[in-house]
Design an enzyme around this catalytic site. Structure first.
Site, mmCIF file in Angstrom:
data_model
loop_
_atom_site.group_PDB
_atom_site.id
_atom_site.type_symbol
_atom_site.label_atom_id
_atom_site.label_comp_id
_atom_site.label_asym_id
_atom_site.label_seq_id
_atom_site.Cartn_x
_atom_site.Cartn_y
_atom_site.Cartn_z
ATOM 1 N N HIS A 19 -5.566 12.006 -4.414
ATOM 2 C CA HIS A 19 -6.952 13.188 -4.110
ATOM 3 C C HIS A 19 -6.888 14.135 -5.267
ATOM 4 O O HIS A 19 -7.842 14.719 -5.544
ATOM 5 C CB HIS A 19 -6.637 13.659 -2.581
ATOM 6 N N HIS A 42 -13.348 1.723 -0.368
ATOM 7 C CA HIS A 42 -12.404 1.524 0.725
ATOM 8 C C HIS A 42 -12.427 3.048 1.285
ATOM 9 O O HIS A 42 -11.604 3.606 0.846
ATOM 10 C CB HIS A 42 -11.159 1.073 0.536
ATOM 11 N N SER A 100 -11.473 10.738 0.763
ATOM 12 C CA SER A 100 -11.733 10.471 -0.572
ATOM 13 C C SER A 100 -13.356 10.726 -0.650
ATOM 14 O O SER A 100 -13.840 11.498 -1.429
ATOM 15 C CB SER A 100 -11.733 9.196 -1.233
ATOM 16 N N GLY A 144 -16.426 -3.449 0.561
ATOM 17 C CA GLY A 144 -16.551 -2.895 -0.789
ATOM 18 C C GLY A 144 -16.471 -3.685 -2.121
ATOM 19 O O GLY A 144 -17.141 -3.242 -3.195
ATOM 20 N N ASP A 164 -9.353 1.723 -3.003
ATOM 21 C CA ASP A 164 -8.229 2.204 -2.281
ATOM 22 C C ASP A 164 -7.991 1.413 -1.173
ATOM 23 O O ASP A 164 -8.213 1.822 -0.015
ATOM 24 C CB ASP A 164 -8.580 3.691 -2.068
HETATM 25 C C1 LIG Z 1 -6.556 3.463 2.543
HETATM 26 S S1 LIG Z 1 -7.908 3.641 3.552
HETATM 27 C C2 LIG Z 1 -8.986 4.770 2.578
HETATM 28 C C3 LIG Z 1 -8.928 5.804 2.471
HETATM 29 C C4 LIG Z 1 -9.665 6.848 1.583
HETATM 30 N N1 LIG Z 1 -10.140 6.053 0.487
HETATM 31 C C5 LIG Z 1 -9.031 8.199 1.418
HETATM 32 O O1 LIG Z 1 -8.576 8.254 0.237
HETATM 33 O O2 LIG Z 1 -9.584 9.067 2.009
HETATM 34 C C6 LIG Z 1 -8.277 1.892 3.148
HETATM 35 C C7 LIG Z 1 -9.755 1.550 4.187
HETATM 36 O O3 LIG Z 1 -10.616 0.523 3.747
HETATM 37 C C8 LIG Z 1 -10.799 -0.187 4.810
HETATM 38 N N2 LIG Z 1 -11.044 -1.590 4.441
HETATM 39 C C9 LIG Z 1 -10.122 -2.462 4.285
HETATM 40 N N3 LIG Z 1 -10.699 -3.712 3.816
HETATM 41 C C10 LIG Z 1 -12.092 -3.330 3.212
HETATM 42 C C11 LIG Z 1 -12.777 -3.939 2.313
HETATM 43 N N4 LIG Z 1 -12.769 -5.119 2.191
HETATM 44 N N5 LIG Z 1 -14.262 -3.141 2.387
HETATM 45 C C12 LIG Z 1 -14.301 -1.912 2.677
HETATM 46 N N6 LIG Z 1 -13.311 -1.481 3.602
HETATM 47 C C13 LIG Z 1 -12.235 -1.984 3.870
HETATM 48 C C14 LIG Z 1 -9.775 -0.078 6.152
HETATM 49 O O4 LIG Z 1 -10.611 -0.114 7.145
HETATM 50 C C15 LIG Z 1 -9.449 1.374 5.918
HETATM 51 O O5 LIG Z 1 -10.015 2.352 6.379
#
Ligand SMILES: C[S@@+](CC[C@H](N)C(=O)[O-])C[C@H]1O[C@@H](n2cnc3c(N)ncnc32)[C@H](O)[C@@H]1O
Length: 279
Positions: A19, A42, A100, A144, A164
């Site tokens: 972040h 993500h 994020s 994503g 992410d």
């Molecule tokens: C590490 S977290 C994201 C945290 C966020 N980017 C942040 O920094 O606040 C990863 C997220 O990706 C989601 N996820 C997993 N595979 C995905 C995909 N193929 N497309 C979109 N979201 C996905 C999960 O449900 C999870 O909530």
């Protein structure tokens, strides 16, 4: 599948690094007047309650943001991140932590757009609730990686992409790099950020090789390791791969990384900052 919930980890040392880099990148992007497109493949839930059950169960934020947010000797480059945290937590208790999507959104100007993708039904619901009234933010419960293909290049030819993944699946390591490689072919001037955990060093080495074999230029690798590498005991460190980083980012990280090692780590902690591929 889909068991990962970021609420357990929000504000931990890995979020701090990710972040802080995201804030600095956004700060750089808004310096130019031209509109931009931001894509978070993500996205997670968008905002987290640190006094809630999830964060309290692991207490990970206590080893991350909680150790920093009230310090008065911060390096200048951590200021945008910490200012945002303080703005969301006006009292003396750390209650709210921005994910994020909330960070990126905090920098958006009138003509900028933000696209958010989140597959988990509960986190998608929370994310949607947070942004449904924001005209410039679009939230979708879809993959994503897949969505990225349709969005690049953005009409304004300016943009950032954050990838992410939760890395529950080992395929995420290659898929994340493949996604930026594909994106780069269509939009080589975009800034791409891939976050990764250091769990098994071999996975990171493979990502680095994949990048070095690709056409991508100007790639910076930023790493913060709280413990020495260890292939058996979970996440010991974290890193970011940034393609086309803001020109000042390396210099800013030279100031931020030793500070994070000192205040979040122990005598065994370390950092590294490498220009993996030259411009
Ligand atoms: C590490 S977290 C994201 C945290 C966020 N980017 C942040 O920094 O606040 C990863 C997220 O990706 C989601 N996820 C997993 N595979 C995905 C995909 N193929 N497309 C979109 N979201 C996905 C999960 O449900 C999870 O909530």
């Amino acid at each position: 599948m889909l068991s990962y919930r970021h609420a357990f980890h929000a504000g931990n040392f890995a979020d701090v690094l990710k972040h802080a880099v995201l804030h600095l990148t956004m700060e750089h992007m808004v310096r130019k007047d031209k509109a931009m497109t931001c894509i978070d493949t993500h996205a997670g839930a968008g905002m987290y309650r640190l006094q809630g059950d999830h964060a309290q169960k692991t207490g990970e934020y206590q080893e991350g943001i909680a150790k920093l947010w009230q310090r008065d000797d911060l390096p200048e480059a951590l200021q945008p991140y910490i200012d945002h945290i303080k703005q969301l937590n006006p009292g003396n208790t750390l209650k709210t932590y921005p994910g994020s999507p909330a960070i990126t959104q905090s920098w958006l100007r009138r003509d900028d757009n933000l696209y958010l993708y989140e597959l988990h039904p509960n986190d998608h619901k929370l994310l949607n609730r947070q942004f449904e009234r924001r005209k410039k933010v679009r939230v979708a419960q879809s993959d994503g990686y897949h969505a990225l293909k349709a969005l690049l290049p953005p009409p304004s030819r300016r943009g950032i992409v954050l990838i992410d993944p939760p890395y529950e699946l080992k395929t995420d390591y290659q898929q994340a790099i493949k996604a930026i490689q594909n994106g780069y072919q269509r939009f080589s001037t975009g800034t791409y950020m891939v976050w990764y955990p250091v769990v098994k060093r071999g996975f990171i080495d493979d990502m680095v090789k994949q990048i070095q074999r690709s056409q991508m230029r100007n790639v910076l690798q930023i790493e913060l390791c709280i413990q020495p590498d260890n292939n058996e005991f979970g996440m010991t460190g974290t890193g970011m791969l940034v393609v086309n980083p803001p020109w000042k980012l390396k210099q800013q990280m030279e100031e931020v990384l030793p500070y994070l090692v000192k205040h979040l780590g122990t005598a065994d902690s370390s950092f590294s900052l490498k220009q993996l591929v030259e411009e």
